[in-house]
Design a protein around this motif. Structure first.
Motif: not given
Length: 333
Positions: A110-113, A133-138, A154-158, A175-184
């Motif tokens: 994963t990366g920026n933008d 490109t369909g959401v605000t870059f994050g 994604n940082q933008n809640g997706y 959410t509008t919050e920053n999603l920072w980590n995901v785990r299984y």
């Protein structure tokens, strides 16, 4: 488990990980050859790889044959868990953040933008690229896989999911919050982020809000020995036995410290964690205590302990800790 640097044990009395609490500041100060100005803690781990690598990326393994570190244009791969090489991969359109292995043959980075890249199994080249490109870059902050499905946050809640690492489906905004980590974890997908955000999913596509009251950032979550543990900024600490009901234990064991990463080492039977101010902690009972054998704060050079990763590459279970600033990866075994 012994603490090692460049494959050499630096604590002479090798004992189990849950006994390293006996390492005092005097011992720590004597372990490294170079040290970091004024930092007792920095002297302990001067580096497994002191070649300019920045430790603010994350690590992943493909079972027992390869462990990789990717982050901020720095890449290292090891097939024995000790010796590291640059795989020579290139062509990224932006800086990298996280890496995960999927289905035996593919790595996802994963990366920026809002970038997602895939690579072949030897991590020598990029095989596909995706940018939403369909959401605000994050920042595409995190990615993980259970072998059948890949899920990214994604940082933008997706949230994003894919079965083949090339075609991706974006969720509705959680959410509008920053999603920072995901785990299984233990059959459950868990994503964490800002303002004590925590969502779970049984299928990786439909998400249920489990967020607790509080405003602190949850940076990571893991599972072991029947317990989920989520950690984060300013002493944030939650536990759960089922992933749905969470108990807030913030500041009970962490003394207000910001914990950035946590992972369970099954052979050792301990949760290993690290934090932004430069410390390592562990526990074999996360609902009762956390021991912080290394709590000296870094004053310069080492910015902090950023990421924990447990791997059995090379046939030995090791708990890796990456450090920002000084370009080091250290491990216990």
């Amino acid at each position: 488990m012994a603490i090692k640097v460049n494959g050499t044990e630096v604590i002479s009395n090798s004992r189990a990980l849950n006994n390293i609490a006996s390492v005092d500041a005097t011992t720590v100060a004597a372990l490294g050859a170079a040290g970091v100005g004024g930092s007792t803690f920095g002297k302990q781990f001067y580096g497994l790889m002191n070649d300019g690598l920045r430790g603010n990326g994350r690590m992943s393994s493909n079972g027992t044959t390869k462990v990789a570190h990717f982050g901020d244009w720095n890449y290292r791969v090891s097939t024995d868990g000790i010796n590291w090489t640059n795989p020579g991969i290139s062509g990224f359109a932006d800086s990298q953040i996280d890496i995960a292995h999927h289905s035996g043959t593919t790595w996802v980075v994963t990366g920026n933008d809002s970038w997602l890249w895939t690579s072949n199994n030897d991590l020598s080249s990029i095989t596909s690229s995706y940018q939403d490109t369909g959401v605000t870059f994050g920042s595409m902050n995190a990615v993980t896989s259970n072998g059948s499905l890949i899920v990214a946050a994604n940082q933008n809640g997706y949230m994003y999911s894919s079965t083949n690492a090339t075609s991706w489906t974006r969720s509705s905004r959680l959410t509008t919050e920053n999603l920072w980590n995901v785990r299984y974890l233990n059959g459950l997908w868990v994503v964490v982020g800002g303002n004590s955000t925590l969502f779970t999913s049984t299928n990786g596509t439909s998400w249920t809000n489990r967020s607790n009251t509080g405003s602190s950032f949850i940076s990571d979550v893991t599972y072991g020995n029947g317990t989920y543990v989520a950690v984060g900024a300013s002493g944030t600490y939650y536990t759960s036995t089922n992933g749905t009901s969470w108990t807030n234990r913030s500041n009970t064991f962490t003394d207000g410290q910001s914990v950035e990463s946590i992972e369970y080492a099954p052979n050792a039977g301990v949760f290993l964690m690290c934090g932004a101010s430069g410390f390592i902690g562990y526990t074999d009972d996360p609902t009762s205590y956390v021991t912080w054998p290394i709590t000296q704060r870094s004053t310069s050079g080492v910015w902090g302990a950023h990421n924990v990763h447990v791997s059995s590459v090379g046939g030995t279970e090791r708990g890796y800790v990456t450090w920002t600033g000084s370009g080091n990866i250290v491990y216990t075994e």
